[in-house]
Structure formats: C-alpha cells, structure tokens
Design an enzyme around this catalytic site. Structure first.
Site, PDB file in Angstrom:
ATOM      1  CG  ASN A  16      -6.281  -9.326  -9.234  1.00 49.91           C
ATOM      2  OD1 ASN A  16      -6.487 -10.145 -10.119  1.00 49.91           O
ATOM      3  ND2 ASN A  16      -6.058  -8.048  -9.469  1.00 49.91           N
ATOM      4  CE  LYS A  45      -6.554  -1.263 -11.226  1.00 51.20           C
ATOM      5  NZ  LYS A  45      -6.066  -0.740  -9.945  1.00 51.20           N
ATOM      6  N   GLY A 228     -10.437  15.900  -4.011  1.00 51.39           N
ATOM      7  CA  GLY A 228     -11.835  15.605  -4.275  1.00 51.39           C
ATOM      8  C   GLY A 228     -12.060  15.074  -5.682  1.00 51.39           C
ATOM      9  CG  ASP A 250      -2.896   0.391   1.584  1.00 50.53           C
ATOM     10  OD1 ASP A 250      -2.589   0.852   0.464  1.00 50.53           O
ATOM     11  OD2 ASP A 250      -3.100  -0.820   1.787  1.00 50.53           O
ATOM     12  CB  THR A 252      -4.404  -0.664  -1.870  1.00 54.69           C
ATOM     13  OG1 THR A 252      -2.996  -0.528  -1.755  1.00 54.69           O
ATOM     14  CG2 THR A 252      -4.744  -1.797  -2.828  1.00 54.69           C
ATOM     15  CB  ALA A 253      -9.147  -0.835  -2.769  1.00 51.65           C
ATOM     16  CB  ALA A 254      -8.558   5.080  -2.383  1.00 52.60           C
ATOM     17  N   GLY A 255      -9.672   4.188  -5.209  1.00 54.84           N
ATOM     18  CA  GLY A 255     -10.362   4.498  -6.467  1.00 54.84           C
ATOM     19  C   GLY A 255     -11.542   3.565  -6.700  1.00 54.84           C
ATOM     20  CG  ASP A 256     -10.825  -0.492  -7.063  1.00 54.99           C
ATOM     21  OD1 ASP A 256     -10.808  -0.080  -8.241  1.00 54.99           O
ATOM     22  OD2 ASP A 256      -9.924  -1.201  -6.582  1.00 54.99           O
ATOM     23  CB  SER A 295      -9.430  -0.397   3.025  1.00 56.43           C
ATOM     24  OG  SER A 295      -9.679  -0.380   1.623  1.00 56.43           O
TER      25      SER A 295
HETATM   26  O1  RIB Z   1      -7.293  -1.018  -7.327  1.00 60.17           O
HETATM   27  C1  RIB Z   1      -6.590  -1.811  -6.415  1.00 60.17           C
HETATM   28  C2  RIB Z   1      -6.384  -3.195  -6.960  1.00 60.17           C
HETATM   29  O2  RIB Z   1      -5.540  -3.138  -8.086  1.00 60.17           O
HETATM   30  C3  RIB Z   1      -5.709  -4.165  -6.027  1.00 60.17           C
HETATM   31  O3  RIB Z   1      -6.613  -4.809  -5.162  1.00 60.17           O
HETATM   32  C4  RIB Z   1      -4.973  -5.101  -6.953  1.00 60.17           C
HETATM   33  O4  RIB Z   1      -5.517  -6.380  -7.002  1.00 60.17           O
HETATM   34  C5  RIB Z   1      -5.005  -4.430  -8.317  1.00 60.17           C
HETATM   35  O5  RIB Z   1      -5.860  -5.049  -9.142  1.00 60.17           O
END
Ligand code: RIB
Length: 309
Positions: A16, A45, A228, A250, A252-256, A295
């Site tokens: 994305n 993701k 944790g 932020d 965002t993407a911490a889980g990835d 990040s």
């Molecule tokens: O996990 C974060 C992602 O979720 C973002 O980068 C966004 O594109 C959504 O897919």
C-alpha cells in the site's frame, strides 16, 4: 545474536501507499480536524513485513499485486531498494495500487482506513506461481489484506511442503477466521485482533492462547504492545517476555516489524524466548519513528537495543 544463516522468507500480502496525517487526536464521527502536512509513505502489512525481514538480514521474496500507476512504481522501487525480490509482484492494469488513509495522534496511536485496490486482485493462482520460492523458504508470512482464498492456498502449500507458515490475522475479520487459516504453524495477533476473531469479551492472554490452540494453530504468539509478548503451544507451557521501555511516536507497522522479527529469529534457530525478545525489540524500535517502512529497524539497531537492556 550472531547470524548463522540468512533466513529465506516469502511474504504473501498487501502493498500500500500510506497517506498519513499527524493530528493532536483522532477525529470524532462528523468532526473536521486540521492536522499536519499529508505524508506519502510506503506501507501495507505485507510489504512492511518484507522490508522488515530484509533489513534484518533475510533473503526475501514479495508475492502480491500493485496497480499500473505512479504509486505502484514507487512501491516496487522501494521494495527493490530494500533488497526485496519483486519477481512475484504483479502489476495489474485498470486498478489502483492499495492505499491506506492513516491518522496518527500524539503519543503514537493511529486509525487506518484501507482501500485494497490491486491487493484485492491477488489470486490463489498467483500464490501457486510462487511455489518454487515457497517450497524453498524457511518461513512464509501471511496477513489478511488480500483475498482469503489466496491466503488459504498459501497455508495449504506450506503444509504440503513442510514450510513454516506465520499468520498475522490483521485486519481481523469480525466474522471470524476461516477454519483453514487455523492450520498455520504460528498465529500472531494482538489482543484486539484476537478478541475480534474469537468474539470474546474481557479476554486474558491465557484465554486467547488456549482458544487459538483449540481452533488448531500450532503455536500462538500474542502481541501485548508495551507489555511484550507471549508464546504458547500444546505443551501447556506459556512464556511471557517483557517489552522494552520506549517513548512511542507512531505505532504504525510495529506489529509488522514484530512479526518479521519473530519469523527471522525462528528461521535462524532461536528459542521461543529469544525469538520473542528479538521480535519485541523490532516492534519497539518501529514505534519510536514516524511512518510504516521508514520506521522498520535494521539488524544492527535491534542488536544494539538487545545489548543495552
Ligand atoms: O500495519 C500497518 C499497515 O496497515 C500500514 O502500512 C497500512 O498500509 C495498513 O495496511
């Protein structure tokens, strides 16, 4: 952590372009808020996990679809610059690349609306065409931003060829997970996703891990954010590894970042406890920086955090 081998990772999932606005807080329904300048940042993701694994030192293939548009070209280019092989990333005519509208509030929490675009065109056949790399992989990483039929085919192929499959059940479907998805080796939700797919209220890590194992998952790795993460399997042993203290900017993407770290660490032969610690560090660092792919930490940064605490 000495790298004894380069993990071979295949990521099957979404790519994305994230359109991100920072705001003091998330808007209420019907409200208009003014935020900072809108940033255009590579995300998705699947692509986030691919870039994260590559920065951790793995050989990575990305399987998915992008649109025949400017975002698509930028996204492919970004993956390649990060060392991700895009041979199985198809450009699809007549459809936009996946886009995510993200609002990030002070303190790091976010809110995301996804427009799947080309991600919605990924087929089971696309997955089958990547069999030469899937059957040679140490781990295949899956999420739910592409059609379930494609993810199910990937799970089946991994089972057939004895390849470790890792499912991040995000975004979590309110209707629950297709039964075939529980055949993965590792399922790795956060608490909110687990509560959604299991339709549970007042859930505890003990309840979540027990229920996911009952549904058929081989191992459960539950992400607990700043607390944790937890590993559980059928032996009945549950391992909790504490998180790192950070100041989130932020999430965002911490889980990835976490999931990629977990897969790379397990593929390199780390114990569950060590793999969770490595993954916790990957997730923590991602929270300290703005945006999805910018990040994601490199291996040396993760090792530095592990040594320092
Ligand atoms: O996990 C974060 C992602 O979720 C973002 O980068 C966004 O594109 C959504 O897919």
């Amino acid at each position: 952590m000495v790298q004894k081998k380069r993990a071979k990772i295949v990521v099957i999932g979404s790519v994305n372009m994230d359109l991100v606005i920072e705001c003091d807080r998330l808007p209420h329904p019907g409200e208009t808020l003014t935020g900072q300048d809108c940033a255009t940042i590579p995300g998705g993701k699947g692509a986030n996990q691919a870039v994260a694994a590559a920065r951790l030192g793995a050989d990575v293939y990305m399987v998915g679809r992008i649109g025949d548009d400017t975002f698509g070209r930028v996204l492919r280019d970004g993956l390649e610059k990060n060392g991700v092989n895009t041979h199985y990333l198809k450009t699809t005519r007549g459809v936009s690349s996946g886009t995510a509208m993200i609002v990030v509030q002070k303190g790091g929490e976010n809110s995301i609306i996804l427009s799947p675009g080309a991600n919605g065109k990924v087929t089971a056949k696309d997955v089958e065409s990547a069999l030469p790399v899937i059957r040679n992989a140490d781990a295949v990483l899956l999420q739910l931003e592409i059609p379930t039929s494609a993810v199910l085919r990937a799970v089946k192929l991994c089972k057939k060829h004895g390849v470790m499959s890792v499912l991040d059940p995000a975004p979590a479907p309110v209707s629950g997970l297709s039964q075939g998805l529980y055949r993965v080796d590792i399922i790795s939700p956060n608490e909110t996703e687990a509560a959604t797919i299991l339709k549970g209220k007042n859930t505890t890590p003990e309840w979540i891990t027990r229920r996911l194992l009952e549904e058929g998952a081989g191992h459960v790795v539950l992400k607990l954010g700043k607390r944790g993460s937890v590993h559980a399997d059928r032996t009945g042993v549950m391992t909790h590894v504490k998180g790192f203290k950070i100041r989130p900017v932020d999430t965002t993407a911490a889980g990835d970042s976490f999931t990629a770290g977990l897969a790379v660490a397990r593929a390199e032969g780390l114990s569950w406890a060590d793999a969770l610690r490595f993954a916790n560090a990957c997730g923590a660092i991602a929270c300290t920086r703005f945006g999805a792919q910018p990040s994601l930490p490199r291996r040396n940064e993760v090792l530095r955090l592990l040594r320092s605490s």
